[in-house]
Scaffold this motif. Structure first.
Motif, PDB file in Angstrom:
ATOM      1  N   MET A 208       0.687  -1.609  -0.432  1.00  0.00           N
ATOM      2  CA  MET A 208       0.621  -0.252  -0.079  1.00  0.00           C
ATOM      3  C   MET A 208       0.892   1.005   0.171  1.00  0.00           C
ATOM      4  N   ARG A 209       0.562   1.996  -0.859  1.00  0.00           N
ATOM      5  CA  ARG A 209       1.917   3.135  -0.947  1.00  0.00           C
ATOM      6  C   ARG A 209       0.596   4.732  -1.479  1.00  0.00           C
ATOM      7  N   CYS A 210       0.802   5.666  -0.111  1.00  0.00           N
ATOM      8  CA  CYS A 210       0.323   6.906  -0.505  1.00  0.00           C
ATOM      9  C   CYS A 210       1.110   8.228  -1.065  1.00  0.00           C
ATOM     10  N   GLU A 211      -0.069   8.940  -1.813  1.00  0.00           N
ATOM     11  CA  GLU A 211       0.464  10.452  -2.276  1.00  0.00           C
ATOM     12  C   GLU A 211       0.087  10.568  -2.164  1.00  0.00           C
ATOM     13  N   VAL A 212       0.386  12.280  -1.553  1.00  0.00           N
ATOM     14  CA  VAL A 212      -0.522  13.675  -1.481  1.00  0.00           C
ATOM     15  C   VAL A 212      -0.457  14.675  -2.401  1.00  0.00           C
ATOM     16  N   ASN A 213      -1.665  14.636  -1.818  1.00  0.00           N
ATOM     17  CA  ASN A 213      -1.939  16.377  -2.954  1.00  0.00           C
ATOM     18  C   ASN A 213      -2.561  17.371  -2.080  1.00  0.00           C
ATOM     19  N   ILE A 214      -1.435  18.113  -2.138  1.00  0.00           N
ATOM     20  CA  ILE A 214      -1.382  19.576  -0.943  1.00  0.00           C
ATOM     21  C   ILE A 214      -2.089  21.305  -1.425  1.00  0.00           C
ATOM     22  N   SER A 215      -1.938  21.289  -0.445  1.00  0.00           N
ATOM     23  CA  SER A 215      -2.095  22.935  -1.236  1.00  0.00           C
ATOM     24  C   SER A 215      -2.714  24.168   0.326  1.00  0.00           C
ATOM     25  N   ILE A 216      -2.054  25.233   0.158  1.00  0.00           N
ATOM     26  CA  ILE A 216      -2.776  25.591   1.535  1.00  0.00           C
ATOM     27  C   ILE A 216      -3.343  27.357   1.034  1.00  0.00           C
ATOM     28  N   SER A 217      -4.184  27.487   1.424  1.00  0.00           N
ATOM     29  CA  SER A 217      -5.263  29.156   0.936  1.00  0.00           C
ATOM     30  C   SER A 217      -5.735  29.246   2.216  1.00  0.00           C
ATOM     31  N   LYS A 218      -5.710  31.251   1.911  1.00  0.00           N
ATOM     32  CA  LYS A 218      -6.212  31.687   3.438  1.00  0.00           C
ATOM     33  C   LYS A 218      -8.027  32.094   2.597  1.00  0.00           C
ATOM     34  N   THR A 219      -8.006  32.490   1.213  1.00  0.00           N
ATOM     35  CA  THR A 219      -9.187  32.375   0.764  1.00  0.00           C
ATOM     36  C   THR A 219     -10.104  31.332   0.432  1.00  0.00           C
ATOM     37  N   GLU A 220     -11.204  31.466  -0.821  1.00  0.00           N
ATOM     38  CA  GLU A 220     -12.066  30.067  -0.815  1.00  0.00           C
ATOM     39  C   GLU A 220     -11.584  29.132  -2.454  1.00  0.00           C
ATOM     40  N   GLN A 221     -10.380  30.193  -2.837  1.00  0.00           N
ATOM     41  CA  GLN A 221      -9.973  29.742  -4.155  1.00  0.00           C
ATOM     42  C   GLN A 221      -8.892  28.799  -3.553  1.00  0.00           C
ATOM     43  N   LEU A 222      -8.878  27.820  -3.698  1.00  0.00           N
ATOM     44  CA  LEU A 222      -7.162  26.625  -3.946  1.00  0.00           C
ATOM     45  C   LEU A 222      -5.793  27.030  -4.029  1.00  0.00           C
ATOM     46  N   GLY A 223      -5.057  26.747  -3.084  1.00  0.00           N
ATOM     47  CA  GLY A 223      -3.495  27.657  -3.777  1.00  0.00           C
ATOM     48  C   GLY A 223      -3.012  26.909  -4.486  1.00  0.00           C
ATOM     49  N   THR A 224      -2.005  26.650  -4.781  1.00  0.00           N
ATOM     50  CA  THR A 224      -0.955  25.681  -5.822  1.00  0.00           C
ATOM     51  C   THR A 224      -0.884  24.329  -4.846  1.00  0.00           C
ATOM     52  N   LYS A 225      -1.100  23.610  -6.109  1.00  0.00           N
ATOM     53  CA  LYS A 225      -0.817  22.069  -5.208  1.00  0.00           C
ATOM     54  C   LYS A 225       0.085  21.339  -5.394  1.00  0.00           C
ATOM     55  N   VAL A 226       1.127  20.923  -4.217  1.00  0.00           N
ATOM     56  CA  VAL A 226       2.094  20.116  -4.183  1.00  0.00           C
ATOM     57  C   VAL A 226       1.921  18.651  -4.188  1.00  0.00           C
ATOM     58  N   GLU A 227       2.609  17.879  -4.921  1.00  0.00           N
ATOM     59  CA  GLU A 227       2.585  16.725  -4.707  1.00  0.00           C
ATOM     60  C   GLU A 227       3.823  15.730  -4.166  1.00  0.00           C
ATOM     61  N   ILE A 228       2.527  15.189  -3.589  1.00  0.00           N
ATOM     62  CA  ILE A 228       4.131  14.302  -2.452  1.00  0.00           C
ATOM     63  C   ILE A 228       3.916  12.697  -2.177  1.00  0.00           C
ATOM     64  N   LYS A 229       5.389  12.192  -3.636  1.00  0.00           N
ATOM     65  CA  LYS A 229       5.152  10.431  -3.366  1.00  0.00           C
ATOM     66  C   LYS A 229       5.567   9.789  -2.945  1.00  0.00           C
ATOM     67  N   ASN A 230       5.489   8.885  -2.730  1.00  0.00           N
ATOM     68  CA  ASN A 230       6.707   6.739  -1.700  1.00  0.00           C
ATOM     69  C   ASN A 230       6.353   6.744  -0.635  1.00  0.00           C
ATOM     70  N   LEU A 231       4.540   7.430  -0.577  1.00  0.00           N
ATOM     71  CA  LEU A 231       4.944   7.960   1.651  1.00  0.00           C
ATOM     72  C   LEU A 231       4.532   6.584   1.720  1.00  0.00           C
ATOM     73  N   ASN A 232       5.883   5.705   2.475  1.00  0.00           N
ATOM     74  CA  ASN A 232       5.513   4.566   3.054  1.00  0.00           C
ATOM     75  C   ASN A 232       5.115   3.933   4.173  1.00  0.00           C
ATOM     76  N   SER A 233       4.447   4.895   5.048  1.00  0.00           N
ATOM     77  CA  SER A 233       4.178   4.437   5.976  1.00  0.00           C
ATOM     78  C   SER A 233       3.482   5.531   6.958  1.00  0.00           C
ATOM     79  N   PHE A 234       2.102   4.985   7.894  1.00  0.00           N
ATOM     80  CA  PHE A 234       0.774   6.497   8.076  1.00  0.00           C
ATOM     81  C   PHE A 234       1.910   7.356   9.326  1.00  0.00           C
ATOM     82  N   LYS A 235       3.557   7.396   9.453  1.00  0.00           N
ATOM     83  CA  LYS A 235       4.152   8.102   9.983  1.00  0.00           C
ATOM     84  C   LYS A 235       4.317   9.565   9.364  1.00  0.00           C
ATOM     85  N   VAL A 236       5.119   8.240   8.088  1.00  0.00           N
ATOM     86  CA  VAL A 236       5.646   9.240   7.397  1.00  0.00           C
ATOM     87  C   VAL A 236       4.464   9.738   6.266  1.00  0.00           C
TER      88      VAL A 236
END
Ligand SMILES: [Zn+2]
Length: 495
Positions: free
Chosen positions: A191-219
């Motif tokens: 089981m492998r996880c990838e995260v798409n994450i962005s932050i924003s102060k408004t309703e409009q979504l911020g720029t998306k960054v992808e974090i790949k190959n996360l191989n534990s819940f802790k990570v």
């Protein structure tokens, strides 16, 4: 304050006998490299893939467990990219017509609230091989994993924190194990996880960054926490977040750039010409739905209703199916004992006592036994049968033995496989109920603890508890605690 928006893409290998499109064994534990390969999964010219029915059944079952709509019509597509562990130069995946759509998963957060995370899709594809990098800089390819059926789940961007992302992945893993479609062991890469994450102060979504190959819940949790901080610092300084793919650097505990937007692959998806479209009938869906076992959420509700357990205990059983099964076997024995009138105490009280001993004393006995590292139901019952465990619980609830004797008995039962009444008899651990005998022990203890007696007379309630402890110790835990309490009270009041 920034609002964090996270979407997850989770891959998990399907537990099938053979690979997705050929008859090679799907064995994640195979140690000999390139043992499970054939011309089809090695992409020799002129070979044709054949769809693995078991893998399709598995993804339908997964979709149903996650409240998805199973599509009657679906198809496979080619996703083209070049990588040394991909023999075909493309991966057979699904693009616009995935098998499962629009599901959801409810997660329970630490503050006691429940949150629904929507699932956009789950599609079917095949896994790649593995690269083994040697210290001299060369790399070797192992194709045992190439063509293993792989499912990809994509959530809607409903996740707002590292905790939510971790809880989602954990609950998903539990469900996959309950329905037995995947072992979903993250350490083994199942089981492998990838995260798409962005932050924003408004309703409009911020720029998306992808974090790949996360191989534990802790990570998963740590990389999100790091990324929230990194992006907030950039924005606070008036800088921009760059759209890119990042990876987790475990030694440095940071995310690092892997590739920018300009390096993104153009996959050139098109329908797989070597495979027919997939038609899944409603009859087939209904038949598979009938195979759905009780899921973690159903078990939580049932354990609360039937056994009146608190949420912490329930979670203990939800996470460990083997112990949970053992617990329910003991409980059914307890029911028999009650019906036979051998055990008169309240059923729910007995269940709770049983649960306490299982999750604490019994658990630590197992943990200290190296032979029980990967225990199963058979191993547990070979140590202590459900019937014997139930008998011990009855002895406790009936007040026949004190808790200190119960602990000794439990360990003896585990080590000797004998039933508790037998051990009680042979070890001379039988409870002392004789008032005269108890009276003598108490007199002896009181004469040695004049200070505590004096304190009690001055109104110190603690001294009473202290004296009971001394008396129980003097009787080696055998004195009937109820009788001890009664006689002691009488004696002290007459001093
Ligand atoms: Zn093959």
């Amino acid at each position: 304050m920034y609002k964090t928006t996270i979407g997850l893409e989770i891959h998990f290998e399907s537990k099938t006998k053979s690979k997705m499109f050929c008859s090679c064994a799907n064995n994640p534990d195979e140690k000999i490299p390139n043992k499970n390969v054939c011309p089809i999964c090695m992409a020799h010219p002129g070979t044709l893939p054949v769809i693995n029915e078991e893998a399709i059944n598995n993804i339908i079952l997964t979709g149903l467990a996650l409240h998805c709509k199973i599509q009657n019509h679906s198809k496979f597509d080619r996703k083209s990219y070049f990588y040394p562990d991909l023999p075909k130069g493309y991966q057979i995946s699904q693009f616009d017509l995935p098998i499962c759509k629009n599901g959801y998963l409810d997660i329970h957060l630490d503050d006691g609230s429940t949150k629904r995370i929507r699932i956009n899709r789950i599609h079917m594809e095949e896994d790649t091989g593995r690269l083994n990098h040697a210290p001299d800089g060369s790399s070797l390819v192992d194709f045992n994993r190439a063509g293993v059926p792989l499912m990809e789940l994509v959530t809607e961007p409903d996740i707002n924190s590292a905790e939510e992302a971790k809880k989602f992945a954990q609950e998903l893993q539990l469900i996959l194990r309950y329905i037995n479609v995947s072992d979903a062991d993250m350490e083994k890469g199942q089981m492998r996880c990838e995260v798409n994450i962005s932050i924003s102060k408004t309703e409009q979504l911020g720029t998306k960054v992808e974090i790949k190959n996360l191989n534990s819940f802790k990570v998963v949790e740590k990389s999100i926490e790091f990324e929230i901080k990194r992006q907030a610092e950039l924005l606070d300084e008036g800088k921009k977040v760059i759209q890119e793919t990042r990876g987790w650097h475990d030694a440095k505990q940071i995310t690092m750039e892997q590739r920018g937007k300009e390096d993104a692959f153009e996959y050139r998806y098109f329908p797989e010409p070597d495979l027919p479209p997939l038609n899944i009938s409603n009859e087939m869906i209904n038949e598979i739905e009938g195979r759905l076992p009780e899921l973690p959420e159903g078990k939580r509700i049932r354990f609360a209703e039937e056994y009146g357990l608190d949420s912490k205990s329930i979670e203990f059983y939800v996470k460990d199916e083997i112990i949970s099964h053992y617990f329910e076997k003991i409980v059914s024995e307890l029911k028999c004992w009650k019906e036979d009138r051998k055990c008169k105490s309240n059923f729910i009280d007995s269940v709770k006592i049983c649960s306490n001993y299982l999750s604490t004393d019994f658990q630590s006995i197992i943990k200290n036994d190296s032979a029980m590292k990967d225990y199963d139901s058979i191993k547990l019952e070979k140590k202590i049968t459900a019937e014997n465990f139930a008998e011990l619980v009855c002895m406790i609830t009936e007040g026949d033995i004190s808790s200190s004797i119960a602990k000794i008995l439990l360990l003896e039962m585990y080590n000797t496989q004998k039933d508790p009444s037998d051990i009680l008899e042979k070890k001379g651990l039988k409870q002392i109920n004789d008032g005269g005998e108890i009276d003598a022990i108490i007199s002896n203890v009181l004469s040695k603890n004049a200070k505590a007696v004096e304190d009690y007379k001055k109104g110190k309630q603690n001294s009473f508890t202290f004296l009971v402890g001394q008396i129980m110790a003097a009787s080696k835990g055998k004195a009937n605690p109820k009788t001890v309490g009664e006689i002691l009270k009488k004696k002290l009041d007459n001093i």
